[in-house]
Design an enzyme around this catalytic site. Structure first.
Site, PDB file in Angstrom:
ATOM      1  CG  ASN A   1      33.810  35.747  40.896  1.00  0.00           C
ATOM      2  OD1 ASN A   1      33.713  36.018  39.704  1.00  0.00           O
ATOM      3  ND2 ASN A   1      34.002  36.690  41.799  1.00  0.00           N
TER       4      ASN A   1
ATOM      5  CD  GLU B   1      39.376  46.274  30.527  1.00  0.00           C
ATOM      6  OE1 GLU B   1      40.153  47.032  29.909  1.00  0.00           O
ATOM      7  OE2 GLU B   1      38.144  46.423  30.561  1.00  0.00           O
TER       8      GLU B   1
ATOM      9  N   PRO C   1      40.096  39.904  39.027  1.00  0.00           N
ATOM     10  CG  PRO C   1      40.601  38.529  37.189  1.00  0.00           C
ATOM     11  CD  PRO C   1      39.953  38.525  38.546  1.00  0.00           C
TER      12      PRO C   1
ATOM     13  CD  GLN D   1      42.148  36.985  33.786  1.00  0.00           C
ATOM     14  OE1 GLN D   1      41.642  37.965  33.278  1.00  0.00           O
ATOM     15  NE2 GLN D   1      41.571  36.305  34.780  1.00  0.00           N
TER      16      GLN D   1
ATOM     17  CB  CYS E   1      36.105  38.826  29.614  1.00  0.00           C
ATOM     18  SG  CYS E   1      35.765  40.552  29.183  1.00  0.00           S
TER      19      CYS E   1
END
Length: 334
Positions: A199, A9, A7, A68, A98
């Site tokens: 990841n 942004e 995800p 999320q 983040c």
């Protein structure tokens, strides 16, 4: 083994999710984070960032979409998670990874890795509030400045109720600078009993194979690597299935890029659509020489109609005007 689309942004929106999941190989994807502060968000906020909720929380290709949330208030996160479930979210994912300064300054994302007790409290509250049949998952980094607390954070999330953990194998301070520390993913998996996804810095098949060997986990979440190489998930799936790898040619890819532009024209303002196209093209230059040529042609282009001509696109005028009017109303309401 599962392959997830990260995800990101401001990059992986519903348009890009649609295009990438049509290529194949992706098991599930996640919305851009929905920022939760001190109130119950309106339904429109969820639909704006997760339009797939109108389609059973799946992309057109049938790939599941998870919703999320990002925030630090356990009760507020729980209430918004419950609302997302009412709207059709099949899984609630919580963002503790983040690295953006503005997000961290407002006590969201990776900064919460300094407070494992709060991580545990958030997971407990969300897990208690969300229907029992809907999984709660979480994404984390290895820490804010240091990796010393990674194990404590992972345990806090798992013990609080996270059914899966995605571990971006860098700290907040390390940002996106290579390398990704895949060996730390293995350490996280050693201290939790839930499934862990690796990841970070997987750009091709060779990276994936090294990541799998070093991290010891089969599950992978692909971010920039998949955006830059749209068939990377499909290639990995082919290897896992013992099938020959068929790389996507530029000729095979171009119809998808054209459709991306068409969707951007209908869903974005004329001011923002060219920028989003160039944003993706910049990453595609890592894989396709043809993307370099196209990016150079479009580098300074801001006229949507000239880009339409380049892609040989003819919009439905009535539909386009209706879509642009809807965007204006949306902006006024915001």
């Amino acid at each position: 083994m599962q392959i997830a689309l990260a995800p990101m942004e401001g990059l992986v929106d519903d348009i890009l999710r649609d295009v990438l999941t049509r290529v194949g190989g992706i098991d599930w994807c996640v919305t851009e984070f929905i920022r939760v502060t001190e109130r119950l968000l309106p339904e429109a906020t969820f639909y704006k960032l997760a339009s797939e909720l109108h389609n059973g929380s799946r992309t057109a290709a049938g790939t599941q979409l998870r919703v999320q949330l990002l925030g630090s208030d356990p009760k507020c996160l729980a209430d918004n998670a419950a609302l997302a479930c009412e709207l059709g979210a099949p899984v609630i994912d919580l963002n503790f990874g983040c690295p953006a300064k503005t997000v961290n300054k407002s006590r969201g994302g990776a900064v919460l890795l300094k407070e494992p007790e709060l991580l545990y409290e958030i997971l407990c509250e969300v897990r208690k509030t969300v229907p029992a049949n809907i999984p709660v998952t979480a994404k984390m980094r290895l820490g804010f400045e240091h990796k010393d607390g990674a194990m404590d954070c992972a345990r806090a999330l798992a013990e609080g109720g996270a059914e899966q953990l995605v571990v971006h194998a860098r700290t907040k301070v390390e940002g996106y600078k290579p390398p990704a520390h895949w060996e730390w993913v293995a350490r996280v998996q050693d201290v939790v009993s839930v499934a862990v996804f690796a990841n970070g810095e997987v750009w091709n098949l060779e990276d994936w194979q090294r990541c799998r060997e070093i991290s010891g986990v089969d599950n992978i979440m692909l971010g920039r690597g998949l955006v830059a190489r749209p068939d990377l998930a499909r290639q990995i799936s082919q290897v896992r299935a013992g099938l020959p790898v068929t790389e996507m040619s530029w000729a095979e890819f171009m119809p998808l890029l054209t459709d991306f532009w068409v969707q951007a024209r209908y869903k974005m303002t004329q001011r923002s659509a060219p920028g989003r196209l160039k944003q993706w093209l910049a990453l595609l230059t890592k894989t396709y020489p043809e993307a370099v040529e196209l990016f150079n042609v479009l580098r300074r282009e801001t006229d949507c109609e000239r880009i339409d001509q380049l892609f040989a696109v003819q919009l439905d005028r009535e539909r386009f005007l209706h879509a642009q009017h809807a965007l204006q109303v949306q902006a006024q309401c915001a």
